[in-house]
Motif scaffolding. Structure first.
Motif, mmCIF file in Angstrom:
data_model
loop_
_atom_site.group_PDB
_atom_site.id
_atom_site.type_symbol
_atom_site.label_atom_id
_atom_site.label_comp_id
_atom_site.label_asym_id
_atom_site.label_seq_id
_atom_site.Cartn_x
_atom_site.Cartn_y
_atom_site.Cartn_z
ATOM 1 N N VAL A 42 4.508 4.839 -3.981
ATOM 2 C CA VAL A 42 3.861 4.999 -5.282
ATOM 3 C C VAL A 42 2.370 4.756 -5.160
ATOM 4 N N LEU A 43 1.609 5.682 -5.758
ATOM 5 C CA LEU A 43 0.188 5.420 -5.941
ATOM 6 C C LEU A 43 -0.039 5.352 -7.438
ATOM 7 N N PHE A 44 -0.620 4.258 -7.911
ATOM 8 C CA PHE A 44 -0.887 4.195 -9.355
ATOM 9 C C PHE A 44 -2.281 3.668 -9.636
ATOM 10 N N THR A 45 -2.852 4.157 -10.730
ATOM 11 C CA THR A 45 -4.120 3.609 -11.193
ATOM 12 C C THR A 45 -3.791 2.628 -12.302
ATOM 13 N N GLU A 46 -4.649 1.676 -12.501
ATOM 14 C CA GLU A 46 -4.307 0.659 -13.491
ATOM 15 C C GLU A 46 -5.561 -0.053 -13.960
ATOM 16 N N HIS A 47 -5.565 -0.418 -15.237
ATOM 17 C CA HIS A 47 -6.664 -1.183 -15.789
ATOM 18 C C HIS A 47 -6.363 -2.677 -15.802
ATOM 19 N N ASP A 48 -5.084 -2.954 -15.984
ATOM 20 C CA ASP A 48 -4.704 -4.340 -16.205
ATOM 21 C C ASP A 48 -4.517 -5.070 -14.881
ATOM 22 N N MET A 49 -5.390 -6.041 -14.600
ATOM 23 C CA MET A 49 -5.396 -6.712 -13.296
ATOM 24 C C MET A 49 -4.138 -7.540 -13.065
ATOM 25 N N ASP A 50 -3.624 -8.146 -14.136
ATOM 26 C CA ASP A 50 -2.397 -8.933 -13.972
ATOM 27 C C ASP A 50 -1.289 -8.058 -13.410
ATOM 28 N N THR A 51 -1.162 -6.881 -13.999
ATOM 29 C CA THR A 51 -0.135 -5.946 -13.548
ATOM 30 C C THR A 51 -0.335 -5.597 -12.088
ATOM 31 N N VAL A 52 -1.590 -5.295 -11.726
ATOM 32 C CA VAL A 52 -1.893 -4.881 -10.362
ATOM 33 C C VAL A 52 -1.536 -5.987 -9.370
ATOM 34 N N PHE A 53 -2.014 -7.194 -9.658
ATOM 35 C CA PHE A 53 -1.830 -8.258 -8.673
ATOM 36 C C PHE A 53 -0.402 -8.774 -8.619
ATOM 37 N N ALA A 54 0.320 -8.558 -9.709
ATOM 38 C CA ALA A 54 1.706 -9.011 -9.697
ATOM 39 C C ALA A 54 2.606 -8.064 -8.918
ATOM 40 N N HIS A 55 2.255 -6.784 -8.844
ATOM 41 C CA HIS A 55 3.216 -5.821 -8.309
ATOM 42 C C HIS A 55 2.748 -5.001 -7.116
ATOM 43 N N ALA A 56 1.449 -4.772 -6.975
ATOM 44 C CA ALA A 56 0.995 -3.872 -5.920
ATOM 45 C C ALA A 56 1.174 -4.501 -4.542
ATOM 46 N N HIS A 57 1.502 -3.687 -3.563
ATOM 47 C CA HIS A 57 1.553 -4.158 -2.186
ATOM 48 C C HIS A 57 0.156 -4.167 -1.586
ATOM 49 N N ARG A 58 -0.609 -3.178 -2.030
ATOM 50 C CA ARG A 58 -1.952 -3.040 -1.486
ATOM 51 C C ARG A 58 -2.828 -2.512 -2.613
ATOM 52 N N VAL A 59 -4.124 -2.819 -2.560
ATOM 53 C CA VAL A 59 -5.036 -2.427 -3.635
ATOM 54 C C VAL A 59 -6.263 -1.753 -3.041
ATOM 55 N N MET A 60 -6.668 -0.656 -3.677
ATOM 56 C CA MET A 60 -7.944 -0.033 -3.299
ATOM 57 C C MET A 60 -8.869 -0.104 -4.495
ATOM 58 N N VAL A 61 -10.143 -0.366 -4.247
ATOM 59 C CA VAL A 61 -11.099 -0.457 -5.341
ATOM 60 C C VAL A 61 -12.121 0.663 -5.214
ATOM 61 N N LEU A 62 -12.278 1.384 -6.319
ATOM 62 C CA LEU A 62 -13.198 2.515 -6.351
ATOM 63 C C LEU A 62 -14.367 2.123 -7.254
ATOM 64 N N ASN A 63 -15.572 2.383 -6.792
ATOM 65 C CA ASN A 63 -16.730 2.147 -7.647
ATOM 66 C C ASN A 63 -17.724 3.274 -7.450
ATOM 67 N N ARG A 64 -18.137 3.891 -8.546
ATOM 68 C CA ARG A 64 -19.056 5.032 -8.497
ATOM 69 C C ARG A 64 -18.628 6.051 -7.459
ATOM 70 N N GLY A 65 -17.360 6.345 -7.451
ATOM 71 C CA GLY A 65 -16.865 7.395 -6.580
ATOM 72 C C GLY A 65 -16.579 6.986 -5.155
ATOM 73 N N ARG A 66 -16.970 5.754 -4.780
ATOM 74 C CA ARG A 66 -16.754 5.334 -3.381
ATOM 75 C C ARG A 66 -15.691 4.245 -3.308
ATOM 76 N N LEU A 67 -14.922 4.288 -2.244
ATOM 77 C CA LEU A 67 -13.975 3.204 -1.997
ATOM 78 C C LEU A 67 -14.751 2.020 -1.452
ATOM 79 N N ILE A 68 -14.723 0.895 -2.169
ATOM 80 C CA ILE A 68 -15.500 -0.244 -1.668
ATOM 81 C C ILE A 68 -14.610 -1.317 -1.080
ATOM 82 N N ALA A 69 -13.317 -1.236 -1.324
ATOM 83 C CA ALA A 69 -12.425 -2.231 -0.728
ATOM 84 C C ALA A 69 -11.030 -1.646 -0.642
ATOM 85 N N ASN A 70 -10.282 -2.114 0.346
ATOM 86 C CA ASN A 70 -8.940 -1.612 0.586
ATOM 87 C C ASN A 70 -8.195 -2.703 1.346
ATOM 88 N N GLY A 71 -7.246 -3.361 0.665
ATOM 89 C CA GLY A 71 -6.564 -4.443 1.362
ATOM 90 C C GLY A 71 -5.453 -5.057 0.532
#
Lengths: 620, 259
Positions: free
Chosen positions: B199-228
């Motif tokens: 599953v790849l999902f986008t999400e606004h709610d951080m609680d949801t993301v940190f509770a369930h995601a195995h891995r997180v990527m962060v996008l800012n101004r079109g660039r991936l700034i973190a992946n882990g």
């Protein structure tokens, strides 16, 4: 060279009135989202009112004063229509209002007949502009030159009003987002009324201004309707410069067409439109419509289910009763019921497209007439027997629908509607002007069923079997996966495409199926009447079907059939009176206001209220 | 690495604005990967290029090693990619179970069938999917009267009809109450584990993301700034800057440091 310039000038002069009327239509649509079918009627009204005023008011001042006054008067009539007829139905399902505007057409037609009589009126010449000017040896009427000069000023004034004034800003804002404008505290009702005034006033001006060139007659309303739709579509919905450009293009083309291609003047306009739309789908200067899922206004349609045993029994009994008609009713009733059956099949085919597919076709007559002419041409030129003609009529119409559908389905919403209308008109003009083959205005006559089916009783049974069969087939298709996919494409194109459904292919198929069924109705019609004329392809034919579907109820499965039966019966009774259009128009308007869910929808609601039918669950 | 979804150098501009700028990542089988970022970061643009709604200016998207860049949404679906929408898209005129049946009709390639009654086709199969998302009790309700959270679950059932290997979910919990969010994400996580989905999902709610995601990527101004991993992302200084200008971000999960 002189002739060329003279004709160019004539074209430019003709563009004046066309631009005024078309820009009014465009403006009204832009803000209110109402496709004002009655716009041609306001144009006609402008011509008649202008004529009367010019008789009363003297001199040049009187002439131009009369034109301005006409604009105001027609605008006020528009305001009355908007307040009385349209306001009650703004909340009705999408496009329902156009039925009301059709009622207005009929009413205005008969009112004009009552007041000004049936004879064509010759417009007065403009004082001081009676003669001609010679340009390179060719005579050009002075009035034409005046029109060429005036039109840009009208366009400029309009542009100034829209682009530079507060009212104009509101109008533009409302064109983009009505709800937001309402939320900002603007009284929407009066904005709508104001825009209606302006739009109708422009139509009235157009009608009055062309008086010295064209006069006034009772056919003007429908005659200009197709042209202004074409202008609005070519120019781009809601674009004033586009409307002007397109008006000039169409008018100039017309004038040159008359000289160089006299057999194809009418066709030419539609060919140009089709070409423009193929290259620029949203018109020359139009912007792409922001198309999300189509805004469902009102409550969404209910789920459908195939008829249960009880309903089947009732329908079977009804059909059996119908089968008794020739045995117990007088002969004229048999003929009448045959007509009704044919019309019901035609209406059901449009309902399939419009109700289930959400595809509002303004040109469904193309397929009715297409089937009719397929059959008639086969008999007239190939001596084909009725059986073969009746088989090929739906095929011919279906093929036509495949071609037209392929082009039209690239567009959505009102552009789709306009394009279908244009193709129907293209076909009509083709049939009308290709006299060698189609008989033109004289039609094709003497096309009767063979001996075995020549009695009205036998033909009635033939029509009964084919029409009921066709209607049931359409109904079954609605319950089949194909019908579900069609509804899925209407409800949410996004989801349908995201689950592997090729929505355009589904809609294309539905277009072809509906076209074929309309063609079958058309084929039967030819043999019922023994003849066919171009008016089977006219706008009024398409409109009849639209009215019927809306009156019957778009969001109900049987809306088309019930509406068809009621409409044809009522029409049959009313046409015996002298002013039947007035009566029919008022009836239509009354139904629109009193039963905005259509006949079937309103009956269903009544049944639920009385506890006869199970009501749907409320929103949770 | 045996990636289900591989994105390489994905780029898209609107006018002069680089909405997505050289984004590359992989998604492994069975992984629940979150794509987050502030408003306007390019999440949706990125997403729409993977689902086929937008054509990228450059870069490739591959599914199980074969390129799917620029394919139409319905082709991508046929290849085994299910999706749900940020704003729910369902068939309002049908019943709940008919919504699922429609997807199954398409799955079995019978969209153009004219003979059978659609409401009888694959009904049991559809009820099975509804059961999976906890909607079986509402199967015969009119879709138009459903609560929003139920629509989201219905969409999930629809997305599972084609036995997808990959689910793309655009803000699966947008517009839901906190309790509902957790329930839905848990449901998704269970289904992922059970069916070995990615599953790849986008999400606004951080609680949801940190509770369930195995891995997180962060996008800012079109660039991936973190992946882990969740822990890595939480600790990432750059991510914190992006979100709160250096302030503490995930207060809902951590005891407030002051006041």
């Amino acid at each position: 060279m002189g002739l060329f310039i003279a004709q160019l000038l004539t074209g430019l002069a003709n563009a004046g009135a066309l631009f005024m009327v078309a820009s009014g239509l465009s403006l009204i649509f832009g803000v209110t989202r109402i496709v004002n079918f009655a716009h041609g009627s306001f144009y006609m009204l402008g011509a008649y009112v202008g004529y009367t005023l010019m008789q009363v008011l003297p001199g040049a001042f009187g002439f131009w004063g009369a034109i301005l006054l006409t604009g105001i008067i027609v605008g006020l009539v528009g305001v009355i229509v908007e307040i009385v007829v349209l306001r009650p139905v703004y909340r009705a399902p999408e496009l329902f209002q156009l039925v009301a505007t059709f009622g207005v057409i009929l009413v205005i037609q008969d009112l004009a007949l009552m007041i000004w009589g049936p004879q064509d009126l010759l417009g007065p010449r403009a004082p001081g502009l009676k003669g001609v000017v010679r340009i390179l040896g060719e005579p050009v009427p002075k009035y034409d030159l005046a029109l060429i000069g005036i039109t840009p000023f009208v366009a400029l004034a309009l542009w100034w009003l829209i682009a530079r004034t507060r009212v104009g800003i509101l109008v533009r804002a409302a064109t983009q987002d009505r709800e937001m404008v309402g939320a900002l505290g603007v009284n929407q009702s009066w904005l709508f009324t104001g825009v209606f005034f302006l739009g109708c006033a422009l139509a009235g001006l157009g009608g009055a201004v062309q008086l010295p060139k064209g006069g006034a007659d009772l056919l003007m309303d429908f005659n200009i309707l197709a042209s202004i739709f074409v202008v609005v579509v070519i120019g781009g919905m809601g674009s004033l410069p586009g409307a002007y450009l397109a008006a000039v293009l169409v008018s100039v083309l017309n004038v040159f067409g008359v000289t160089y291609l006299p057999q194809s003047t009418l066709v030419l306009m539609f060919v140009v439109m089709a070409l423009v739309l193929m290259i620029r789908p949203y018109g020359l200067l139009g912007r792409e419509e922001v198309a999300g899922d189509p805004g469902q206004s009102g409550e969404p349609e209910r789920p459908i289910k195939p008829a249960g045993a009880r309903v089947r029994l009732i329908v079977a009994a009804g059909i059996a009763l119908l089968a008794l008609v020739p045995l117990i009713a007088p002969p004229f009733a048999t003929v009448l019921v045959t007509d009704i059956l044919i019309f019901c099949l035609f209406a059901a085919s449009l309902h399939f497209l419009l109700g289930l597919g959400g595809l509002v076709s303004f040109g469904h007559a193309a397929f009715f007439g297409g089937g009719a002419y397929t059959a008639a041409l086969l008999v007239a030129h190939a001596d084909s027997p009725m059986e073969l003609a009746l088989l090929l009529a739906p095929l011919g119409a279906g093929l036509l629908a495949l071609i037209i559908g392929w082009i039209c389905l690239r567009l959505t919403g009102v552009y789709f509607a306009m394009l279908t209308l244009a193709f129907a008109q293209l076909l009509w003009s083709l049939v009308y002007q290709w006299g060698d083959v189609t008989g033109g205005d004289d039609g094709l006559v003497d096309i009767w069923p063979p001996d075995w089916a020549s009695s009205s009783t036998v033909f009635f049974y033939l029509a009964l079997v084919l029409c009921v069969g066709g209607i049931l087939a359409l109904r079954h298709a609605a319950h089949a996966p194909f019908g579900y996919a069609l509804r899925a494409a209407r409800d949410s194109k996004r989801q349908a495409e995201a689950t592997g459904i090729d929505t355009r292919a589904v809609q294309w198929g539905a277009f072809a199926l509906a076209g074929a069924m309309a063609g079958l109705a058309g084929g039967l019609f030819v043999f019922a009447k023994g003849s066919v004329f171009p008016n089977e392809l006219e706008i009024t034919r398409s409109f009849d079907a639209l009215i019927v579907v809306f009156l019957g109820g778009v969001k109900t499965l049987s809306g088309g059939v019930v509406g068809g039966a009621v409409f044809e019966s009522v029409k049959d009774v009313l046409t015996r009176f002298e002013y039947w259009r007035l009566a029919l128009g008022l009836t239509i308007i009354a139904v629109v206001i009193l039963a905005p869910e259509g006949i079937v929808g309103s009956l269903r609601r009544l049944g639920e209220r009385l506890g006869l039918l199970r009501a749907p669950e409320d929103g949770s | 690495m045996n990636a289900v979804l591989s994105v390489r150098n994905l780029t898209k501009s609107f006018g002069g604005n680089r909405a997505v700028d050289d984004v590359s990542f992989d998604l492994a089988r069975g992984e629940l990967l979150a794509l987050i970022g502030p408003n306007g970061a390019g999440k949706s643009t990125c997403f729409n290029m993977m689902t086929g709604h937008l054509k990228p200016d450059g870069g490739t998207v591959s599914l199980n090693g074969s390129p799917i860049t620029g394919l139409k949404p319905r082709r991508i679906w046929r290849l085994g990619v299910g999706r749900t929408f940020q704003i729910t898209a369902t068939y309002a005129s049908m019943t709940v179970v008919e919504n699922v049946q429609m997807a199954l009709i398409s799955h079995h390639r019978r969209v153009f069938a004219l003979r059978p009654y659609a409401h009888r086709l694959y009904r049991d199969e559809a009820l099975g999917f509804l059961d999976l998302v906890g909607m079986a009790a509402q199967a015969d309700r009119h879709c138009a009267v459903l609560a929003y959270g139920d629509l989201k679950r219905l969409e999930l059932a629809i997305a599972l009809c084609h036995a997808p290997g990959l689910l793309l979910m655009d803000e699966p919990t947008a517009g839901m109450a906190p309790g509902e969010r957790t329930a839905l994400m848990q449901l998704i996580a269970d289904i992922v584990a059970q069916r070995q989905l990615s599953v790849l999902f986008t999400e606004h709610d951080m609680d949801t993301v940190f509770a369930h995601a195995h891995r997180v990527m962060v996008l800012n101004r079109g660039r991936l700034i973190a992946n882990g991993t969740v822990a890595e992302i939480r600790a990432d200084r750059q991510v914190q800057d992006v979100y709160l200008g250096g302030g503490t971000l995930f207060s809902a999960l951590e005891p407030p440091s002051d006041a």
